[in-house]
Design a protein around this motif. Sequence first.
Motif, PDB file in Angstrom:
ATOM      1  N   GLU A 350       0.826  -1.200   0.000  1.00 33.63           N
ATOM      2  CA  GLU A 350       0.000   0.000   0.000  1.00 33.63           C
ATOM      3  C   GLU A 350       0.865   1.256   0.000  1.00 33.63           C
ATOM      4  O   GLU A 350       0.555   2.239  -0.684  1.00 33.63           O
ATOM      5  N   HIS A 351       1.954   1.209   0.737  1.00 31.79           N
ATOM      6  CA  HIS A 351       2.794   2.393   0.847  1.00 31.79           C
ATOM      7  C   HIS A 351       3.459   2.745  -0.485  1.00 31.79           C
ATOM      8  O   HIS A 351       3.572   3.932  -0.832  1.00 31.79           O
ATOM      9  N   VAL A 352       3.885   1.711  -1.225  1.00 29.44           N
ATOM     10  CA  VAL A 352       4.587   1.988  -2.490  1.00 29.44           C
ATOM     11  C   VAL A 352       3.659   1.951  -3.697  1.00 29.44           C
ATOM     12  O   VAL A 352       4.081   2.244  -4.811  1.00 29.44           O
ATOM     13  N   GLY A 353       2.399   1.557  -3.482  1.00 29.18           N
ATOM     14  CA  GLY A 353       1.423   1.657  -4.559  1.00 29.18           C
ATOM     15  C   GLY A 353       0.935   0.378  -5.185  1.00 29.18           C
ATOM     16  O   GLY A 353      -0.121   0.372  -5.807  1.00 29.18           O
ATOM     17  N   SER A 354       1.668  -0.726  -5.023  1.00 34.74           N
ATOM     18  CA  SER A 354       1.198  -1.986  -5.613  1.00 34.74           C
ATOM     19  C   SER A 354       1.980  -3.169  -5.053  1.00 34.74           C
ATOM     20  O   SER A 354       3.122  -3.016  -4.608  1.00 34.74           O
ATOM     21  N   VAL A 355       1.331  -4.323  -5.121  1.00 36.03           N
ATOM     22  CA  VAL A 355       1.999  -5.557  -4.709  1.00 36.03           C
ATOM     23  C   VAL A 355       3.165  -5.850  -5.645  1.00 36.03           C
ATOM     24  O   VAL A 355       4.231  -6.292  -5.209  1.00 36.03           O
ATOM     25  N   GLN A 356       2.967  -5.591  -6.928  1.00 38.71           N
ATOM     26  CA  GLN A 356       4.000  -5.883  -7.923  1.00 38.71           C
ATOM     27  C   GLN A 356       5.281  -5.101  -7.632  1.00 38.71           C
ATOM     28  O   GLN A 356       6.384  -5.652  -7.671  1.00 38.71           O
ATOM     29  N   LYS A 357       5.138  -3.818  -7.317  1.00 38.17           N
ATOM     30  CA  LYS A 357       6.322  -3.016  -7.020  1.00 38.17           C
ATOM     31  C   LYS A 357       6.965  -3.460  -5.711  1.00 38.17           C
ATOM     32  O   LYS A 357       8.200  -3.526  -5.602  1.00 38.17           O
ATOM     33  N   ALA A 358       6.135  -3.771  -4.721  1.00 37.24           N
ATOM     34  CA  ALA A 358       6.667  -4.199  -3.429  1.00 37.24           C
ATOM     35  C   ALA A 358       7.502  -5.466  -3.559  1.00 37.24           C
ATOM     36  O   ALA A 358       8.491  -5.643  -2.841  1.00 37.24           O
ATOM     37  N   MET A 359       7.131  -6.351  -4.494  1.00 36.72           N
ATOM     38  CA  MET A 359       7.877  -7.590  -4.676  1.00 36.72           C
ATOM     39  C   MET A 359       9.054  -7.408  -5.626  1.00 36.72           C
ATOM     40  O   MET A 359      10.127  -7.958  -5.402  1.00 36.72           O
ATOM     41  N   ALA A 360       8.850  -6.627  -6.672  1.00 37.00           N
ATOM     42  CA  ALA A 360       9.919  -6.447  -7.655  1.00 37.00           C
ATOM     43  C   ALA A 360      11.065  -5.619  -7.093  1.00 37.00           C
ATOM     44  O   ALA A 360      12.229  -5.828  -7.445  1.00 37.00           O
ATOM     45  N   GLU A 361      10.732  -4.645  -6.231  1.00 36.74           N
ATOM     46  CA  GLU A 361      11.747  -3.793  -5.609  1.00 36.74           C
ATOM     47  C   GLU A 361      11.652  -3.961  -4.090  1.00 36.74           C
ATOM     48  O   GLU A 361      11.420  -3.024  -3.339  1.00 36.74           O
ATOM     49  N   ALA A 362      11.837  -5.213  -3.662  1.00 38.04           N
ATOM     50  CA  ALA A 362      11.535  -5.580  -2.283  1.00 38.04           C
ATOM     51  C   ALA A 362      12.329  -4.767  -1.260  1.00 38.04           C
ATOM     52  O   ALA A 362      11.763  -4.204  -0.320  1.00 38.04           O
ATOM     53  N   ARG A 363      13.633  -4.714  -1.426  1.00 41.24           N
ATOM     54  CA  ARG A 363      14.446  -3.999  -0.438  1.00 41.24           C
ATOM     55  C   ARG A 363      14.139  -2.503  -0.437  1.00 41.24           C
ATOM     56  O   ARG A 363      13.912  -1.910   0.628  1.00 41.24           O
ATOM     57  N   ALA A 364      14.133  -1.890  -1.617  1.00 39.60           N
ATOM     58  CA  ALA A 364      13.891  -0.453  -1.689  1.00 39.60           C
ATOM     59  C   ALA A 364      12.516  -0.093  -1.139  1.00 39.60           C
ATOM     60  O   ALA A 364      12.352   0.924  -0.447  1.00 39.60           O
ATOM     61  N   SER A 365      11.525  -0.936  -1.419  1.00 37.86           N
ATOM     62  CA  SER A 365      10.171  -0.674  -0.931  1.00 37.86           C
ATOM     63  C   SER A 365      10.101  -0.775   0.588  1.00 37.86           C
ATOM     64  O   SER A 365       9.428   0.023   1.247  1.00 37.86           O
ATOM     65  N   LEU A 366      10.824  -1.747   1.153  1.00 40.18           N
ATOM     66  CA  LEU A 366      10.815  -1.906   2.604  1.00 40.18           C
ATOM     67  C   LEU A 366      11.579  -0.769   3.280  1.00 40.18           C
ATOM     68  O   LEU A 366      11.167  -0.271   4.335  1.00 40.18           O
ATOM     69  N   VAL A 367      12.680  -0.341   2.680  1.00 41.14           N
ATOM     70  CA  VAL A 367      13.429   0.797   3.219  1.00 41.14           C
ATOM     71  C   VAL A 367      12.532   2.043   3.242  1.00 41.14           C
ATOM     72  O   VAL A 367      12.478   2.782   4.237  1.00 41.14           O
ATOM     73  N   GLU A 368      11.839   2.281   2.147  1.00 38.00           N
ATOM     74  CA  GLU A 368      10.973   3.455   2.051  1.00 38.00           C
ATOM     75  C   GLU A 368       9.860   3.412   3.092  1.00 38.00           C
ATOM     76  O   GLU A 368       9.554   4.412   3.743  1.00 38.00           O
ATOM     77  N   THR A 369       9.254   2.241   3.272  1.00 37.23           N
ATOM     78  CA  THR A 369       8.191   2.096   4.268  1.00 37.23           C
ATOM     79  C   THR A 369       8.731   2.292   5.675  1.00 37.23           C
ATOM     80  O   THR A 369       8.090   2.924   6.525  1.00 37.23           O
ATOM     81  N   ALA A 370       9.932   1.762   5.929  1.00 38.29           N
ATOM     82  CA  ALA A 370      10.538   1.906   7.253  1.00 38.29           C
ATOM     83  C   ALA A 370      10.830   3.363   7.586  1.00 38.29           C
ATOM     84  O   ALA A 370      10.708   3.785   8.745  1.00 38.29           O
ATOM     85  N   ARG A 371      11.201   4.150   6.597  1.00 40.60           N
ATOM     86  CA  ARG A 371      11.399   5.585   6.844  1.00 40.60           C
ATOM     87  C   ARG A 371      10.100   6.228   7.330  1.00 40.60           C
ATOM     88  O   ARG A 371      10.094   7.035   8.264  1.00 40.60           O
ATOM     89  N   HIS A 372       9.005   5.848   6.679  1.00 43.98           N
ATOM     90  CA  HIS A 372       7.699   6.368   7.074  1.00 43.98           C
ATOM     91  C   HIS A 372       7.342   5.945   8.495  1.00 43.98           C
ATOM     92  O   HIS A 372       6.867   6.757   9.308  1.00 43.98           O
ATOM     93  N   VAL A 373       7.589   4.683   8.816  1.00 44.75           N
ATOM     94  CA  VAL A 373       7.280   4.168  10.152  1.00 44.75           C
ATOM     95  C   VAL A 373       8.108   4.897  11.211  1.00 44.75           C
ATOM     96  O   VAL A 373       7.606   5.259  12.279  1.00 44.75           O
ATOM     97  N   ALA A 374       9.374   5.114  10.921  1.00 48.98           N
ATOM     98  CA  ALA A 374      10.254   5.818  11.863  1.00 48.98           C
ATOM     99  C   ALA A 374       9.731   7.224  12.145  1.00 48.98           C
ATOM    100  O   ALA A 374       9.722   7.680  13.291  1.00 48.98           O
ATOM    101  N   ASN A 375       9.275   7.911  11.129  1.00 48.49           N
ATOM    102  CA  ASN A 375       8.751   9.253  11.320  1.00 48.49           C
ATOM    103  C   ASN A 375       7.472   9.249  12.155  1.00 48.49           C
ATOM    104  O   ASN A 375       7.158  10.237  12.829  1.00 48.49           O
ATOM    105  N   GLN A 376       6.750   8.137  12.119  1.00 46.75           N
ATOM    106  CA  GLN A 376       5.517   8.034  12.894  1.00 46.75           C
ATOM    107  C   GLN A 376       5.791   7.680  14.351  1.00 46.75           C
ATOM    108  O   GLN A 376       5.055   8.119  15.240  1.00 46.75           O
ATOM    109  N   TRP A 377       6.827   6.878  14.597  1.00 53.43           N
ATOM    110  CA  TRP A 377       7.001   6.280  15.925  1.00 53.43           C
ATOM    111  C   TRP A 377       8.193   6.788  16.712  1.00 53.43           C
ATOM    112  O   TRP A 377       8.270   6.558  17.916  1.00 53.43           O
ATOM    113  N   SER A 378       9.151   7.415  16.083  1.00 55.00           N
ATOM    114  CA  SER A 378      10.293   7.924  16.829  1.00 55.00           C
ATOM    115  C   SER A 378       9.949   9.270  17.428  1.00 55.00           C
ATOM    116  O   SER A 378       9.558  10.199  16.705  1.00 55.00           O
TER     117      SER A 378
END
Length: 379
Positions: A350-378
Amino acid sequence: MRVLIAPDCFGGTLTAREAADAIATGWREAKPDDVVTQRPLADGGPGFVDVLHAALNGDIRYITVTGPLGEPVEARWLSVHTASLDGDSPDSASPVVDSPNAGGRRVAYIESAEACGLHLIPAELRPQSCETATTRGVGELIRAAAVDNDVIYIGLGGSGTTDGGAGMLAALSGASAHDDAVVDTDTDDGVVDLTGTSLVVASDVENPLLGPHGAARTFGPQKGASPEAVERLEAKLAAMDVLKPVADISGAGAAGGLGAALLSLGATVTSGAGLVRELTGLDAALDDADVVVTGEGSFDWQSLRGKLITAVASGAAERGIPCVAVAGQVSVGRREMGAAGVQEAYSVSEHVGSVQKAMAEARASLVETARHVANQWSR
């Protein structure tokens, strides 16, 4: 803040170690002053051997076994010499590793997915293989590990099989590959000697063998089974006499009924996530954390039935610290995740826009989502 990153693997894209590194990278990019600790975990499925090897050291052993499609595959297991501690039960493993020449026990950790994992079956073959894939290689792993180990933990999860463990039982009984479906464990001819060896099932789920939450109907579709194939698999499992006495035990449905087959051999069952939590020292890491981030490929209702996220969330709740989940996809409702101890869950797709992108660019998508999570919780 002190942040503990403790995910499982993201099936098919990232190992637990890779997922932890991606989340930690994203968090540090957003909040460079936070203290981030990585603790990749597993619950009995893929990554079980790697995670425990990192925590316990020991020796990785290699063997060629029968893969799920009948072809040879290279599989590994971990052999650890544990210190003998007063009060140890014969089927427990201490995380304290002793000298190979000292007293104690030899404990083997087997990851069944190494021999019968879904990742070993090409996607286009799964509609056909879902009814024929074999667990024979798991039996071959157990035979090898039984030679010089006193306790064998068999991690279940991520399988591509629904044979009720028939292949494994055949390998242990000495039956030929063609006899997998008719194995008779009531005979002693050719059975590998497991006397003095304790078998422990480290399961990633709590499902029984049969019924709406059983091996075929719950996990069969994930392995390529059509509705008609699911019903044939259900009937096949129900007809296996050796499994009937253990069919209702929690974990019997794990790995396509492999759990039930191991129970029929006298194995005991433990939570794979709970075992890894103990042996990797997760509780000590939680003691030093202000927030914990866990995750897996799909955070769904099955995650609430004994998988890793619930084990991590439970430990966090015991300490009154928030637990946040990051997953490829999230389908658990807020009420259910709250009851399990998860304060918030974030979907990478959901964060990167599609399941296909999340799987095709797995690491980059997870890094991007983690940045968002950090801004919410830190804070």
